[in-house]
Design an enzyme around this catalytic site. Structure first.
Site, mmCIF file in Angstrom:
data_model
loop_
_atom_site.group_PDB
_atom_site.id
_atom_site.type_symbol
_atom_site.label_atom_id
_atom_site.label_comp_id
_atom_site.label_asym_id
_atom_site.label_seq_id
_atom_site.Cartn_x
_atom_site.Cartn_y
_atom_site.Cartn_z
ATOM 1 N N HIS A 62 0.745 -1.071 -0.118
ATOM 2 C CA HIS A 62 -0.323 0.383 0.093
ATOM 3 C C HIS A 62 0.542 0.868 -0.227
ATOM 4 O O HIS A 62 1.533 1.901 1.336
ATOM 5 C CB HIS A 62 -1.126 -0.251 1.218
ATOM 6 C CG HIS A 62 -1.546 -1.174 1.177
ATOM 7 N ND1 HIS A 62 -2.988 -0.756 0.969
ATOM 8 C CD2 HIS A 62 -1.590 -2.634 1.975
ATOM 9 C CE1 HIS A 62 -3.791 -2.349 1.139
ATOM 10 N NE2 HIS A 62 -3.016 -2.723 1.800
ATOM 11 N N ARG A 64 -0.566 3.907 -0.554
ATOM 12 C CA ARG A 64 -1.550 5.056 0.097
ATOM 13 C C ARG A 64 -1.355 6.370 -0.960
ATOM 14 O O ARG A 64 -2.215 7.223 -0.644
ATOM 15 C CB ARG A 64 -0.743 5.284 1.246
ATOM 16 C CG ARG A 64 -0.932 4.517 2.606
ATOM 17 C CD ARG A 64 -1.635 3.545 2.470
ATOM 18 N NE ARG A 64 -1.703 2.454 4.033
ATOM 19 C CZ ARG A 64 -2.667 1.309 3.760
ATOM 20 N NH1 ARG A 64 -3.519 1.650 2.959
ATOM 21 N NH2 ARG A 64 -2.709 1.424 5.058
ATOM 22 N N ASN A 94 -6.293 0.525 -2.787
ATOM 23 C CA ASN A 94 -7.669 1.322 -1.262
ATOM 24 C C ASN A 94 -7.046 2.276 -1.048
ATOM 25 O O ASN A 94 -6.552 2.573 -0.130
ATOM 26 C CB ASN A 94 -7.739 1.057 -0.377
ATOM 27 C CG ASN A 94 -6.544 -0.112 0.427
ATOM 28 O OD1 ASN A 94 -5.856 -0.243 -0.502
ATOM 29 N ND2 ASN A 94 -7.150 -0.646 2.030
ATOM 30 N N ASP A 152 -8.866 -5.156 -2.840
ATOM 31 C CA ASP A 152 -8.285 -5.487 -1.226
ATOM 32 C C ASP A 152 -8.826 -4.257 -0.354
ATOM 33 O O ASP A 152 -8.179 -3.277 0.110
ATOM 34 C CB ASP A 152 -6.736 -4.969 -1.698
ATOM 35 C CG ASP A 152 -5.818 -5.483 -0.496
ATOM 36 O OD1 ASP A 152 -6.275 -6.697 -0.010
ATOM 37 O OD2 ASP A 152 -5.187 -4.975 -0.185
ATOM 38 N N HIS A 179 -9.647 -10.186 -1.549
ATOM 39 C CA HIS A 179 -9.378 -9.636 -0.088
ATOM 40 C C HIS A 179 -10.194 -10.952 0.638
ATOM 41 O O HIS A 179 -11.752 -10.146 0.558
ATOM 42 C CB HIS A 179 -9.314 -8.529 0.311
ATOM 43 C CG HIS A 179 -9.327 -8.307 1.679
ATOM 44 N ND1 HIS A 179 -7.904 -7.940 2.132
ATOM 45 C CD2 HIS A 179 -10.063 -8.859 2.409
ATOM 46 C CE1 HIS A 179 -8.531 -7.853 3.604
ATOM 47 N NE2 HIS A 179 -9.407 -8.407 3.392
ATOM 48 N N HIS A 232 -2.712 -12.475 0.078
ATOM 49 C CA HIS A 232 -2.350 -12.588 2.418
ATOM 50 C C HIS A 232 -3.297 -14.150 2.506
ATOM 51 O O HIS A 232 -3.884 -13.614 3.631
ATOM 52 C CB HIS A 232 -2.605 -11.335 2.709
ATOM 53 C CG HIS A 232 -3.694 -10.724 2.683
ATOM 54 N ND1 HIS A 232 -5.305 -11.422 2.539
ATOM 55 C CD2 HIS A 232 -3.602 -9.730 2.799
ATOM 56 C CE1 HIS A 232 -6.108 -10.006 2.461
ATOM 57 N NE2 HIS A 232 -5.352 -9.355 2.266
ATOM 58 N N ASP A 305 2.210 -7.169 2.212
ATOM 59 C CA ASP A 305 1.526 -6.715 2.361
ATOM 60 C C ASP A 305 1.533 -5.362 3.159
ATOM 61 O O ASP A 305 0.597 -4.632 4.127
ATOM 62 C CB ASP A 305 0.423 -6.998 3.342
ATOM 63 C CG ASP A 305 -1.202 -7.010 3.414
ATOM 64 O OD1 ASP A 305 -1.500 -5.016 2.549
ATOM 65 O OD2 ASP A 305 -1.961 -6.953 3.952
ATOM 66 N N HIS A 309 0.735 3.050 8.475
ATOM 67 C CA HIS A 309 -0.598 4.100 9.089
ATOM 68 C C HIS A 309 0.029 4.790 9.635
ATOM 69 O O HIS A 309 1.030 5.063 9.960
ATOM 70 C CB HIS A 309 -2.050 3.316 9.804
ATOM 71 C CG HIS A 309 -2.559 2.385 9.266
ATOM 72 N ND1 HIS A 309 -3.652 1.998 8.164
ATOM 73 C CD2 HIS A 309 -2.106 1.255 9.297
ATOM 74 C CE1 HIS A 309 -3.865 1.734 7.809
ATOM 75 N NE2 HIS A 309 -3.541 0.371 7.974
HETATM 76 O O1 DOR Z 1 -4.055 -5.304 7.323
HETATM 77 C C1 DOR Z 1 -4.460 -4.884 6.657
HETATM 78 N N1 DOR Z 1 -4.357 -3.573 5.788
HETATM 79 N N2 DOR Z 1 -4.712 -5.606 5.677
HETATM 80 C C2 DOR Z 1 -4.861 -5.255 4.266
HETATM 81 O O2 DOR Z 1 -5.916 -6.056 3.628
HETATM 82 C C3 DOR Z 1 -5.515 -3.489 4.117
HETATM 83 C C4 DOR Z 1 -4.636 -3.274 4.612
HETATM 84 C C5 DOR Z 1 -4.885 -1.623 4.607
HETATM 85 O O3 DOR Z 1 -4.724 -0.504 3.892
HETATM 86 O O4 DOR Z 1 -3.881 -0.838 5.900
#
Ligand code: DOR
Length: 430
Positions: A62, A64, A94, A152, A179, A232, A305, A309
């Site tokens: 990701h 972001r 996403n 996902d 997913h 995953h 994965d 954050h």
């Molecule tokens: O732990 C996860 N975080 N699994 C996912 O499939 C999405 C991801 C996220 O976008 O933070």
């Protein structure tokens, strides 16, 4: 620009090669492999005692961007990749807005090509806004070169919509990435449902929530003939369903994360928010089933994965923490420490699953050191001992359940299209 990598142990499963040899790079490509190569007007890198492999390819990350840059962006994310020895990342859609139109794809590709420290492949959404209601502009995105499609973070709950998407992608030969968690069965859980969740009083997600979702998507792959890739996989039941489908000749592939191969739900015991992921970390029997599935070929790729954050979002009470943590700067080292040095996986398996096979599966340029191919290369020191310290990470999302872990093995140089992007753990200026 010419670079000569001398005296490294070159491990390239695509050529069944594991030998000390030199590699000559010219104009971004592998020009020649051979012992005792010499050339006057070129930079020489002494790789004696190091392992030289095709650049690592991580097909589930990701980045972001756009819209969630407080968590990560293409620059910070690809810096983390280069630091971890990863030369290609595929980014999930996403984001905000969701990557569901071709214009967003062009934007990401341009930014990555101009300023990125790794190649970026883009995964487009299956449904508009990842809402699971109507198909996104998949044909248009396919023309712009998406690697695959996925919602996902969400399961495509409607069997009708997923079947429609599967029929559609067969016309332009792009995989659907699933997913797999039944959203209703999984709705009330925060971790794997089992003895640990009962002990610490946290509602769990039963593994059957994953198994049901995987079973449906295998059946839709079988019905439509579309290539469906299960993201995953974390449960014993789900991987067995994939195994059986593969045996029947269904066009199904799968990936497993580094954390689902190396951690159990015990990592949640102290309510560590860093250990909250989707799908959740499961118990030992699931971990063992996943390891066996890597070895017997049921699993095609090992991924991170990488899901960063912002610290203020993640550093909260376990239940309120968003799922996911960063993985690009620890993936290789954790696999080497926990699975190579314990003799569970050999180096060939690790490089195959972290580079060669994902390249083949998703038709990514790379994953090989054959003469004439792009010079995306990872150089690793298998003996380097180091301790995970997230304050040194390039990624913005610092949370990791591996904090403080003592590792053996690390990427010490990364080359992207024949140029060093990382040396001795430090990124090269662009
Ligand atoms: O732990 C996860 N975080 N699994 C996912 O499939 C999405 C991801 C996220 O976008 O933070």
């Amino acid at each position: 620009m010419k670079i000569l990598i001398k005296n490294g142990r070159v491990v390239d499963p695509t050529q069944k090669l594991d030998a000390v040899t030199d590699i000559l790079i010219e104009n971004g490509k592998i020009k020649k492999l051979g012992q005792g190569l010499t050339l006057a007007d070129c930079e020489t890198f002494d790789a004696a005692g190091l392992v030289v492999t095709p650049g690592l390819i991580d097909v589930h990350t990701h980045m972001r961007e756009p819209g969630l840059e407080a968590k990560e962006d293409i620059i910070s994310g690809t810096k983390a990749a280069a630091a971890g020895g990863v030369t290609t990342v595929a980014c999930m859609p996403n984001t905000k807005p969701v990557i569901d139109t071709s214009i967003v794809i062009s934007g990401i590709k341009q930014r990555a090509a101009a300023d990125g420290y790794a190649h970026v492949e883009v995964i487009g959404a299956i449904s508009k806004g990842e809402r699971g209601e109507e198909l996104a502009e998949m044909g248009d995105m396919a023309q712009k070169g998406v690697m695959a499609f996925s919602d996902d973070g969400h399961y495509v709950k409607s069997s009708r919509l997923f079947t429609l998407a599967a029929k559609y992608v067969t016309t332009f030969d792009k995989p659907l990435i699933c997913h797999a968690i039944d959203p209703e069965l999984g709705a009330e859980g925060y971790m794997h449902e089992g003895a640990v969740s009962a002990r610490i009083g946290v509602p769990g997600v039963p593994s059957v929530a994953e198994d049901i979702a995987v079973a449906r998507d295998c059946l839709i792959a079988e019905y439509t003939g579309a290539h469906v890739h299960i993201a995953h996989v974390a449960s014993k039941g789900a991987i067995e369903i994939v195994r059986q489908a593969k045996k029947r000749g269904v066009n199904i592939t799968s990936e497993v994360t580094v954390h689902h191969l190396t951690l159990t739900d015990e990592a949640c015991i102290k309510y560590n928010p860093a250990a909250r992921v989707s799908p959740p970390l499961r118990s030992k029997e699931h971990v063992e089933a996943l390891r066996a599935a890597v070895l017997d070929g049921t699993v095609d790729a090992i991924v991170t994965d990488h899901a960063p954050h912002a610290p203020e979002e993640k550093d909260v009470e376990f239940r309120y923490a968003p799922c996911g943590f960063c993985g690009l700067e620890t993936s290789l080292a954790v696999i080497l420490t926990d699975l190579y040095y314990t003799k569970i996986f050999d180096l060939n398996t690790i490089i195959s699953k972290m580079s060669c096979e994902p390249a083949k599966l998703f038709k990514i340029n790379g994953g090989t050191l054959k003469e004439g191919s792009i010079a995306d290369i990872t150089i690793m020191d298998l003996n380097k001992e180091w301790t995970v310290d997230s304050s040194k990470f390039y990624t913005r999302g610092k949370a990791t359940p591996y904090e403080g872990k003592v590792c053996k093995g690390k990427a010490v140089a990364t080359l992207l299209a024949g140029e060093f992007v990382m040396r001795d753990g430090v990124l090269c200026t662009k």
